[in-house]
Design a protein around this motif. Structure first.
Motif, PDB file in Angstrom:
ATOM      1  N   ASN A 160       0.823  -1.197   0.000  1.00  0.00           N
ATOM      2  CA  ASN A 160       0.000   0.000   0.000  1.00  0.00           C
ATOM      3  C   ASN A 160       0.858   1.249   0.000  1.00  0.00           C
ATOM      4  O   ASN A 160       1.821   1.332   0.757  1.00  0.00           O
ATOM      5  CB  ASN A 160      -0.888  -0.001   1.239  1.00  0.00           C
ATOM      6  N   CYS A 161       0.497   2.201  -0.858  1.00  0.00           N
ATOM      7  CA  CYS A 161       1.241   3.459  -0.905  1.00  0.00           C
ATOM      8  C   CYS A 161       0.234   4.585  -1.109  1.00  0.00           C
ATOM      9  O   CYS A 161      -0.769   4.414  -1.796  1.00  0.00           O
ATOM     10  CB  CYS A 161       2.251   3.434  -2.047  1.00  0.00           C
ATOM     11  N   SER A 162       0.517   5.751  -0.525  1.00  0.00           N
ATOM     12  CA  SER A 162      -0.425   6.870  -0.626  1.00  0.00           C
ATOM     13  C   SER A 162      -0.202   7.712  -1.886  1.00  0.00           C
ATOM     14  O   SER A 162      -0.847   8.735  -2.061  1.00  0.00           O
ATOM     15  CB  SER A 162      -0.310   7.759   0.621  1.00  0.00           C
ATOM     16  N   CYS A 163       0.693   7.278  -2.782  1.00  0.00           N
ATOM     17  CA  CYS A 163       0.966   8.078  -3.983  1.00  0.00           C
ATOM     18  C   CYS A 163      -0.177   7.970  -5.002  1.00  0.00           C
ATOM     19  O   CYS A 163      -0.928   7.012  -4.994  1.00  0.00           O
ATOM     20  CB  CYS A 163       2.291   7.650  -4.627  1.00  0.00           C
ATOM     21  N   PRO A 164      -0.283   8.967  -5.903  1.00  0.00           N
ATOM     22  CA  PRO A 164      -1.378   8.953  -6.882  1.00  0.00           C
ATOM     23  C   PRO A 164      -1.187   7.934  -8.000  1.00  0.00           C
ATOM     24  O   PRO A 164      -2.166   7.480  -8.584  1.00  0.00           O
ATOM     25  CB  PRO A 164      -1.370  10.373  -7.447  1.00  0.00           C
ATOM     26  N   CYS A 169       2.668  -2.419  -7.533  1.00  0.00           N
ATOM     27  CA  CYS A 169       3.941  -2.188  -6.858  1.00  0.00           C
ATOM     28  C   CYS A 169       4.557  -0.928  -7.451  1.00  0.00           C
ATOM     29  O   CYS A 169       5.175  -0.975  -8.496  1.00  0.00           O
ATOM     30  CB  CYS A 169       4.882  -3.385  -7.041  1.00  0.00           C
ATOM     31  N   CYS A 170       4.378   0.215  -6.787  1.00  0.00           N
ATOM     32  CA  CYS A 170       4.980   1.456  -7.273  1.00  0.00           C
ATOM     33  C   CYS A 170       6.443   1.500  -6.836  1.00  0.00           C
ATOM     34  O   CYS A 170       6.883   0.694  -6.021  1.00  0.00           O
ATOM     35  CB  CYS A 170       4.216   2.670  -6.752  1.00  0.00           C
ATOM     36  N   LYS A 171       7.183   2.489  -7.367  1.00  0.00           N
ATOM     37  CA  LYS A 171       8.612   2.584  -7.034  1.00  0.00           C
ATOM     38  C   LYS A 171       8.831   2.864  -5.551  1.00  0.00           C
ATOM     39  O   LYS A 171       9.855   2.476  -4.986  1.00  0.00           O
ATOM     40  CB  LYS A 171       9.281   3.664  -7.883  1.00  0.00           C
ATOM     41  N   HIS A 172       7.861   3.512  -4.896  1.00  0.00           N
ATOM     42  CA  HIS A 172       8.008   3.825  -3.462  1.00  0.00           C
ATOM     43  C   HIS A 172       7.982   2.537  -2.634  1.00  0.00           C
ATOM     44  O   HIS A 172       8.775   2.341  -1.725  1.00  0.00           O
ATOM     45  CB  HIS A 172       6.896   4.780  -3.008  1.00  0.00           C
ATOM     46  N   VAL A 173       7.022   1.680  -2.980  1.00  0.00           N
ATOM     47  CA  VAL A 173       6.915   0.397  -2.292  1.00  0.00           C
ATOM     48  C   VAL A 173       8.165  -0.450  -2.563  1.00  0.00           C
ATOM     49  O   VAL A 173       8.719  -1.074  -1.656  1.00  0.00           O
ATOM     50  CB  VAL A 173       5.624  -0.329  -2.759  1.00  0.00           C
TER      51      VAL A 173
HETATM   52 ZN   LIG Z   1       3.828   4.925  -4.381  1.00  0.00          ZN
END
Ligand SMILES: [Zn+2]
Length: 244
Positions: A160-164, A169-173
């Motif tokens: 889970n990530c709060s990015c838009p 799997c986003c780069k933040h995760v």
């Molecule tokens: Zn993210």
């Protein structure tokens, strides 16, 4: 302000905005300590447990697409205040804004833990060997086995990530997944905490009990300083230099 209103920002303006947000939150008392790695190429971790964690994640195609960006995000010092607890991982990641990343990991099934203990019985000499990864080939194979080992598979991981631009799997995760590997370099026992099992039981399974010779707080607990000495690494984390 919603993220899309930042579209006309230059990279330098974005860096300045995110840096001042971090400064503001530090002022409010949030630590915002960046996770640092000294490993310049490939997997960012350098010990047995850290590398094994990263290699497990990389062995699944589910995350493949985001992993290279995640590694560079981590190397740039964008992952902050990583917390690893029973079944959960939390960190802040600085990108176009500061995002909250939460990862849930299923508890290691009791039957799997029992079987793992049985398969390494008599093979783990003491707690220091276990935590420093000084393990025989049989034990290493057992703890890293995808079906029966300690590491989670994608179906046991909820991201889970709060990015838009959140996707599976986003780069933040991905950056946080690698940060966990780096953290395991200095605190390998966190892997066992994460999976909610007691690592001293692997030594108990060898019939020798926990190694108390390190003078820790009983039950083989190693202080951070002792681990640092053991692995020859510096656990102090420098201030973050934001480079988005
Ligand atoms: Zn993210």
């Amino acid at each position: 302000m919603p993220w899309y209103e930042y579209d006309d920002e230059s990279p330098a303006e974005r860096r300045a905005r995110v840096s001042s947000e971090i400064a503001r939150r530090r002022k409010k008392g949030e630590p915002f300590v960046a996770i640092r790695t000294e490993v310049a190429r490939g997997v960012p971790a350098k010990t047995f447990w850290g590398k094994a964690w990263c290699e497990n994640i990389e062995s699944y195609s589910d995350y493949e697409y985001r992993l290279p960006r995640g590694r560079s995000y981590l190397r740039q010092g964008n992952v902050f205040d990583l917390e690893i607890d029973g079944g959960s991982i939390f960190a802040y990641v600085a990108g176009s804004a500061i995002y909250d990343v939460e990862i849930s990991i299923a508890t290691l099934a009791k039957a799997r833990w029992r079987a793992l203990k049985g398969s390494v019985a008599g093979e783990v000499g003491n707690l220091v060997d276990l935590l420093s990864g000084r393990l025989g080939d049989g034990v290493m194979a057992a703890v890293t086995d995808r079906q029966s080992g300690l590491f989670p598979s994608p179906e046991q991981i909820t991201l889970n990530c709060s990015c838009p631009d959140w996707a599976d799997c986003c780069k933040h995760v991905a950056a946080v997944m690698y940060a966990v590997g780096v953290k395991l370099d200095s605190e390998p026992e966190l892997l066992f905490k994460l999976r909610e099992v007691d690592h001293t039981e692997l030594v108990d399974a060898a019939g020798e009990g926990p190694d108390l010779s390190t003078g820790g707080a009983g039950a083989g607990v190693l202080a951070a300083g002792e681990l640092a000495e053991l692995f020859g690494i510096d656990l102090a984390e420098p201030e973050a230099a934001i480079d988005l």
